[in-house]
Every structure is written in C-alpha cells, then in structure tokens.
Scaffold this motif. Structure first.
Motif, PDB file in Angstrom:
ATOM      1  N   ALA A 145      -9.189   0.522  -0.142  1.00 59.64           N
ATOM      2  CA  ALA A 145     -10.401   1.221  -0.587  1.00 59.64           C
ATOM      3  C   ALA A 145     -10.565   2.563   0.121  1.00 59.64           C
ATOM      4  CB  ALA A 145     -11.627   0.338  -0.326  1.00 59.64           C
ATOM      5  N   SER A 146     -10.160   2.631   1.378  1.00 58.94           N
ATOM      6  CA  SER A 146     -10.307   3.875   2.141  1.00 58.94           C
ATOM      7  C   SER A 146      -9.344   4.945   1.654  1.00 58.94           C
ATOM      8  CB  SER A 146     -10.100   3.593   3.629  1.00 58.94           C
ATOM      9  OG  SER A 146     -11.097   2.709   4.105  1.00 58.94           O
ATOM     10  N   PHE A 147      -8.114   4.559   1.329  1.00 54.97           N
ATOM     11  CA  PHE A 147      -7.170   5.526   0.757  1.00 54.97           C
ATOM     12  C   PHE A 147      -7.677   6.022  -0.599  1.00 54.97           C
ATOM     13  CE2 PHE A 147      -3.883   3.954   3.758  1.00 54.97           C
ATOM     14  CZ  PHE A 147      -3.329   5.173   4.134  1.00 54.97           C
ATOM     15  N   GLU A 148      -8.249   5.114  -1.393  1.00 50.13           N
ATOM     16  CA  GLU A 148      -8.819   5.516  -2.684  1.00 50.13           C
ATOM     17  C   GLU A 148      -9.934   6.527  -2.474  1.00 50.13           C
ATOM     18  OE1 GLU A 148      -7.770   4.939  -5.575  1.00 50.13           O
ATOM     19  OE2 GLU A 148      -6.787   2.981  -5.722  1.00 50.13           O
ATOM     20  N   GLN A 149     -10.809   6.271  -1.504  1.00 49.15           N
ATOM     21  CA  GLN A 149     -11.909   7.204  -1.230  1.00 49.15           C
ATOM     22  C   GLN A 149     -11.381   8.548  -0.751  1.00 49.15           C
ATOM     23  OE1 GLN A 149     -15.229   5.674   1.074  1.00 49.15           O
ATOM     24  NE2 GLN A 149     -15.721   7.717   1.867  1.00 49.15           N
ATOM     25  N   LEU A 150     -10.351   8.503   0.083  1.00 46.16           N
ATOM     26  CA  LEU A 150      -9.742   9.721   0.596  1.00 46.16           C
ATOM     27  C   LEU A 150      -9.245  10.591  -0.569  1.00 46.16           C
ATOM     28  CD1 LEU A 150      -9.002  10.872   3.478  1.00 46.16           C
ATOM     29  CD2 LEU A 150      -6.720   9.924   3.087  1.00 46.16           C
ATOM     30  N   ILE A 151      -8.615   9.956  -1.546  1.00 47.01           N
ATOM     31  CA  ILE A 151      -8.097  10.677  -2.715  1.00 47.01           C
ATOM     32  C   ILE A 151      -9.243  11.236  -3.548  1.00 47.01           C
ATOM     33  CG2 ILE A 151      -6.851  10.396  -4.906  1.00 47.01           C
ATOM     34  CD1 ILE A 151      -5.116   8.268  -3.387  1.00 47.01           C
ATOM     35  N   GLU A 152     -10.299  10.430  -3.729  1.00 46.12           N
ATOM     36  CA  GLU A 152     -11.472  10.881  -4.496  1.00 46.12           C
ATOM     37  C   GLU A 152     -12.138  12.083  -3.837  1.00 46.12           C
ATOM     38  OE1 GLU A 152     -14.022   7.518  -4.860  1.00 46.12           O
ATOM     39  OE2 GLU A 152     -12.620   6.386  -6.114  1.00 46.12           O
ATOM     40  N   LEU A 195       0.833  -1.206   0.000  1.00 46.67           N
ATOM     41  CA  LEU A 195       0.000   0.000   0.000  1.00 46.67           C
ATOM     42  C   LEU A 195       0.868   1.257   0.000  1.00 46.67           C
ATOM     43  CD1 LEU A 195      -2.838  -0.946   2.533  1.00 46.67           C
ATOM     44  CD2 LEU A 195      -2.961  -0.910   0.040  1.00 46.67           C
ATOM     45  N   GLN A 196       1.993   1.195   0.710  1.00 50.52           N
ATOM     46  CA  GLN A 196       2.905   2.340   0.735  1.00 50.52           C
ATOM     47  C   GLN A 196       3.437   2.662  -0.661  1.00 50.52           C
ATOM     48  OE1 GLN A 196       6.586   1.684   2.831  1.00 50.52           O
ATOM     49  NE2 GLN A 196       6.855   3.855   3.321  1.00 50.52           N
ATOM     50  N   SER A 197       3.702   1.628  -1.451  1.00 48.56           N
ATOM     51  CA  SER A 197       4.197   1.855  -2.811  1.00 48.56           C
ATOM     52  C   SER A 197       3.113   2.423  -3.718  1.00 48.56           C
ATOM     53  CB  SER A 197       4.736   0.547  -3.396  1.00 48.56           C
ATOM     54  OG  SER A 197       3.684  -0.387  -3.596  1.00 48.56           O
ATOM     55  N   LYS A 198       1.861   2.291  -3.297  1.00 52.23           N
ATOM     56  CA  LYS A 198       0.730   2.761  -4.094  1.00 52.23           C
ATOM     57  C   LYS A 198       0.284   4.161  -3.689  1.00 52.23           C
ATOM     58  CE  LYS A 198      -3.994   1.386  -5.396  1.00 52.23           C
ATOM     59  NZ  LYS A 198      -5.044   0.343  -5.245  1.00 52.23           N
ATOM     60  N   PHE A 199       0.375   4.465  -2.396  1.00 47.83           N
ATOM     61  CA  PHE A 199      -0.170   5.731  -1.892  1.00 47.83           C
ATOM     62  C   PHE A 199       0.937   6.590  -1.284  1.00 47.83           C
ATOM     63  CE2 PHE A 199      -3.715   2.667  -1.497  1.00 47.83           C
ATOM     64  CZ  PHE A 199      -4.621   3.275  -2.367  1.00 47.83           C
ATOM     65  N   GLU A 200       1.156   7.772  -1.866  1.00 51.87           N
ATOM     66  CA  GLU A 200       2.212   8.677  -1.406  1.00 51.87           C
ATOM     67  C   GLU A 200       1.975   9.172   0.015  1.00 51.87           C
ATOM     68  OE1 GLU A 200       5.124  10.014  -2.784  1.00 51.87           O
ATOM     69  OE2 GLU A 200       4.918   8.333  -4.169  1.00 51.87           O
ATOM     70  N   LEU A 201       0.740   9.124   0.472  1.00 48.57           N
ATOM     71  CA  LEU A 201       0.424   9.583   1.831  1.00 48.57           C
ATOM     72  C   LEU A 201       1.133   8.753   2.899  1.00 48.57           C
ATOM     73  CD1 LEU A 201      -3.411  10.387   1.950  1.00 48.57           C
ATOM     74  CD2 LEU A 201      -1.561  11.900   2.696  1.00 48.57           C
ATOM     75  N   ILE A 202       1.433   7.503   2.594  1.00 50.18           N
ATOM     76  CA  ILE A 202       2.059   6.622   3.580  1.00 50.18           C
ATOM     77  C   ILE A 202       3.561   6.865   3.566  1.00 50.18           C
ATOM     78  CG2 ILE A 202       2.381   4.256   4.371  1.00 50.18           C
ATOM     79  CD1 ILE A 202      -0.164   3.501   2.851  1.00 50.18           C
ATOM     80  N   ASN A 218     -12.187   7.435  10.109  1.00 51.66           N
ATOM     81  CA  ASN A 218     -13.644   7.483  10.041  1.00 51.66           C
ATOM     82  C   ASN A 218     -14.176   6.772   8.798  1.00 51.66           C
ATOM     83  OD1 ASN A 218     -14.924   9.201  12.335  1.00 51.66           O
ATOM     84  ND2 ASN A 218     -13.065  10.310  11.780  1.00 51.66           N
ATOM     85  N   ILE A 219     -13.455   6.851   7.690  1.00 52.60           N
ATOM     86  CA  ILE A 219     -13.838   6.079   6.502  1.00 52.60           C
ATOM     87  C   ILE A 219     -13.751   4.588   6.810  1.00 52.60           C
ATOM     88  CG2 ILE A 219     -13.211   5.481   4.121  1.00 52.60           C
ATOM     89  CD1 ILE A 219     -12.157   8.340   3.794  1.00 52.60           C
ATOM     90  N   HIS A 267      -5.175  15.924   8.984  1.00 53.00           N
ATOM     91  CA  HIS A 267      -6.589  15.848   8.613  1.00 53.00           C
ATOM     92  C   HIS A 267      -6.887  14.565   7.845  1.00 53.00           C
ATOM     93  CE1 HIS A 267      -7.064  19.887  10.113  1.00 53.00           C
ATOM     94  NE2 HIS A 267      -6.150  20.348   9.274  1.00 53.00           N
ATOM     95  N   GLN A 268      -5.957  14.136   7.029  1.00 52.89           N
ATOM     96  CA  GLN A 268      -6.146  12.910   6.256  1.00 52.89           C
ATOM     97  C   GLN A 268      -6.227  11.692   7.187  1.00 52.89           C
ATOM     98  OE1 GLN A 268      -4.058  15.347   5.600  1.00 52.89           O
ATOM     99  NE2 GLN A 268      -4.487  16.006   3.502  1.00 52.89           N
ATOM    100  N   ALA A 269      -5.385  11.670   8.220  1.00 54.57           N
ATOM    101  CA  ALA A 269      -5.412  10.557   9.169  1.00 54.57           C
ATOM    102  C   ALA A 269      -6.754  10.491   9.895  1.00 54.57           C
ATOM    103  CB  ALA A 269      -4.267  10.690  10.169  1.00 54.57           C
TER     104      ALA A 269
END
Length: 434
Positions: free
Chosen positions: A424-431, A343-350, A383-384, A376-378
């Motif tokens: 899925a939650s990281f995807e929603q966060l980005i959306e 997931l870290q390799s997929k999402f820059e937030l991590i 919550n997501i 704020h993202q955390a």
C-alpha cells in the motif's frame, strides 16, 4: 513528571539534548510502551516494530523482565567478587562459538566492546593499522569513531585506518566481471596493507560486520572475506568480527553471522540484542589474546559483568532456545523474502531484495539498469509506513536501502501486515508522483 504534547516534548528535547540529536521520521514518535513486536505511542496507537534488534526476543519479554527484577532484588555487585551468574553466563555464551573462542570479557555497550577489541588486537600485534570498509560504523568512542568511515569526522583525519570498497555483489566494481568481484575487493585489502607498510605502519586487524549490515546487508561475493582475512593475517594482523547487529541467531542458520564463512575470527564483539535492552555487551576471543592483554593491561568495568546483567543475558539465551527463535528466523525469513520478491516484480523501484534470516533489505533505484539510488523515495516511503503503523528505516551509502530488522518473535501474521503495508505504501508513493 512533566506531561507534554509530542511537539512540546520535542522542543524540550532540543533544549537539553541539542538540535542535532537524531530522531526517526518527519513526525517523531512519542512512545510510552512496548510488548513483543509492538510499540505504543502516547495516544494508544500501536505500531509494528520492524526495525529494532535491541529487544531481540521481544519488547519487555516477561521472562527477561522477571529475571532482571528477581536478581536486582537479591544482589548486584561488580565483577571483582565471585558470583555464579557471571561464570555460568560466560560458559553458556562461549559454548556457542568455535572451540578456539573460549574466553570472554564483558562491557556495557557495543562501542566499548569494539574499543576493547581494538586495544587487544593492537596489544597482541604491536601494530596500529586497522582495515575497515569505506562505509563502516562500529560505535562512538574516540578510537572506534576513528574507524567509522561512514559517519565520523575522526575517520577522515586518522593515519592508522585504511578502507576498502564495500563488497557489494549487486553494484559491483566498474569494469569487473561478477565472477571476479571477490578477488577485486580482496585486492583492495591487499592495497591497504601495502599502503600501511609504505607509511611504516604495521597492520593490527581487519574489522567488519560479517553481514555488512550498515553497508546495506550486502550479498558478499563468495570467497571475498576468506581471502581478505588471509591477506591481513599474512601481514601479521587479526580478524575482528563485529556481531553487534547480526548475532544471537538473527541469521537463522547460524548463531553468529561469521559462522557462514570459511574463516574463524580471532576476536568477536557483541552488543545490542545481548541484554534485550539492558546494557550488556562484550568480547569473545582466543584465550591467548585475553590472557596476554589482561596480564599487561588490567581490564575492569564497574557496570559490566554484574550478577544482574549476567542473569539478563542468560534469560535472553533461555528465550532464544525455549521459543525456538533461531528456527523462526529461518522459516519466517524465507516467508518474508518470498513476499518481498513478489513486491519487486510489481514495483520497478525495488532494484534488489536481500535477506539474512530475520533481517531484510530492499534497495530502491530509479532505474534498474543504471541503479541510480532512489534517495527521496526511500525517505518518503519510511514515513508513509510510519503513518500506516509499521516502523522501518533506511541504510546504505545514500540511505536508499530499506532496513527491515524486527524482533525475533516476528510471525506470519506480522509478516503479512508488513507486506500488505509495504504494498500500500509503494502504491501511495506512486500516486504522489514519486
């Protein structure tokens, strides 16, 4: 019993517990049942529990519940009477520690355990000063709140507590090379000792969680803790290890997190998972410390060390051994870490992925170079996750680190659900534009 909607129950709670009594999530959960790694709300929806380490061997484990009920129906008295359960439990418990840690005293909570440890250390050293991290939490009695540099107002007023920067190999210290971090953090402990001496205060102890959980489940620079303890011991102080979060095999490779280091504590404090939800906690220490303290300051706790509590404690040890949960923490822990790194390799937030057995942390950042916390993202992400049926929380100085700490029976199926939901939650966060 009054039956209320979740909204009504929250309003009633505010009336009797105050507006500031903490609750999780923007939409608080109204829970009615637990089983294994699952929690169920009033509507019957189940949630994967990836947060609670109190139900260490699983919510409402049948063996623990049966043992509690059986002993409660036979006898429950305080520890001024002789009872086989109490002695047998402490024999089994202390056998899992270094030979030098062979005596124990029972309490009801981790706060009480840390309070007792501080009293014992101050009595043994005839000193008052205590050294902790600058984001510590070790309970909520008055003297323990005094060392709660992370949250407690008492810590801001005290003169007998000094703090050092959390030993964080991810963020480090400005201008300090990675290979020099251990010495740099240890130098801060030495400074704390010197400042105490300048103020005419002797050092009684250094008190830390060996996994530095509240600080963010840190990857501690190698050699730091050993050097810090050596500094304190040279000044006449003791080493207290708070195993309330990390103990009872959660780290997988060791029964106790401090066993991963090249230094043995003088005192160890226990709590949370010890009774799987039953109020059971305690202190394990060198026998000379226990004997000398007890001789001068009689310790007695009406509800600690009862036959029921001891039977429950033994049942938890039974399940840990019989269900091979320490090994499970190693194998599933490794499995989860691999998934989190994908997931870290997929999402820059991590920004960073950390793990210690069945305990994981994801540090979220807005930029991997500057490491600016994604606060704020955390908050939005947990919550997501709750909306999607998986319960996690946040930790760290800025609450920007995701805290994942499931009950020990967590298996590969549960891990897959966690990882899929995080994805899925990281995807929603980005959306949502975060």
């Amino acid at each position: 019993m009054k039956k209320s909607t979740t909204h009504e129950l929250l309003a009633r709670r505010f009336q009797v517990m105050g507006q500031h009594s903490p609750v999780f999530y923007e939409q608080p959960l109204h829970l009615v049942r637990g089983e294994g790694v699952w929690l169920y709300d009033k509507q019957g929806r189940r949630y994967l529990d990836v947060y609670n380490n109190v139900p260490h061997v699983g919510h409402c484990h049948p063996h623990v519940v049966e043992t509690l009920n059986k002993q409660a129906s036979q006898l429950n008295i305080h520890s001024r009477y002789l009872n086989d359960n109490v002695v047998e439990y402490l024999e089994r418990l202390t056998a899992s520690f270094d030979d030098s840690l062979s005596m124990a005293m029972l309490t009801c909570t981790g706060s009480e355990a840390n309070e007792l440890a501080l009293r014992m250390a101050r009595h043994a050293t005839n000193a008052q000063g205590v050294i902790v991290t600058d984001f510590a939490y070790h309970g909520n009695t008055e003297s323990v709140a005094e060392i709660g540099t992370g949250f407690m107002p008492e810590a801001k007023r005290t003169k007998r507590v000094k703090a050092f920067a959390i030993p964080d190999s991810y963020r480090g210290l400005a201008g300090v090379k990675h290979e020099e971090l251990a010495q740099a953090y240890a130098a801060q402990v030495r400074t704390a000792v010197d400042e105490f001496e300048d103020a005419g205060i002797k050092v009684a102890a250094i008190l830390v969680c060996p996994d530095f959980a509240n600080e963010g489940l840190l990857n501690v620079p190698a050699g730091f803790l050993e050097e810090a303890v050596a500094v304190v011991r040279k000044a006449g102080g003791l080493f207290i290890a708070d195993e309330v979060q990390a103990g009872f095999g959660r780290t997988g490779k060791h029964m106790w997190a401090h066993q991963a280091y090249g230094v043995t504590p003088d005192i160890v404090t226990l709590g949370k998972p010890m009774g799987n939800g039953h109020p059971l906690a305690g202190v394990v220490a060198r026998p000379d410390l226990v004997e000398n303290f007890s001789k001068q300051a009689m310790y007695f706790n009406t509800f600690a060390g009862t036959p029921v509590s001891s039977a429950v404690g033994m049942a938890v040890l039974d399940v840990l051994a019989n269900e091979n949960l320490q090994q499970n923490a190693i194998s599933i822990g490794d499995y989860v870490i691999k998934g989190l790194k994908r997931l870290q390799s997929k999402f820059e937030l991590i920004g960073d992925v950390r793990g210690l057995g069945m305990f994981f942390a994801l540090e979220l950042v807005l930029d991997r170079k500057t490491k600016l916390p994604a606060i704020h993202q955390a908050k939005r992400l947990i919550n997501i996750m709750r909306e999607k049926g998986v319960l996690i929380s946040t930790i760290g100085v800025t609450d920007s680190i995701l805290k994942l700490r499931p009950p020990m029976p967590f298996n590969e199926t549960h891990a897959n659900l966690l990882l899929e939901t995080l994805d899925a939650s990281f995807e929603q966060l980005i959306e949502e534009g975060h």
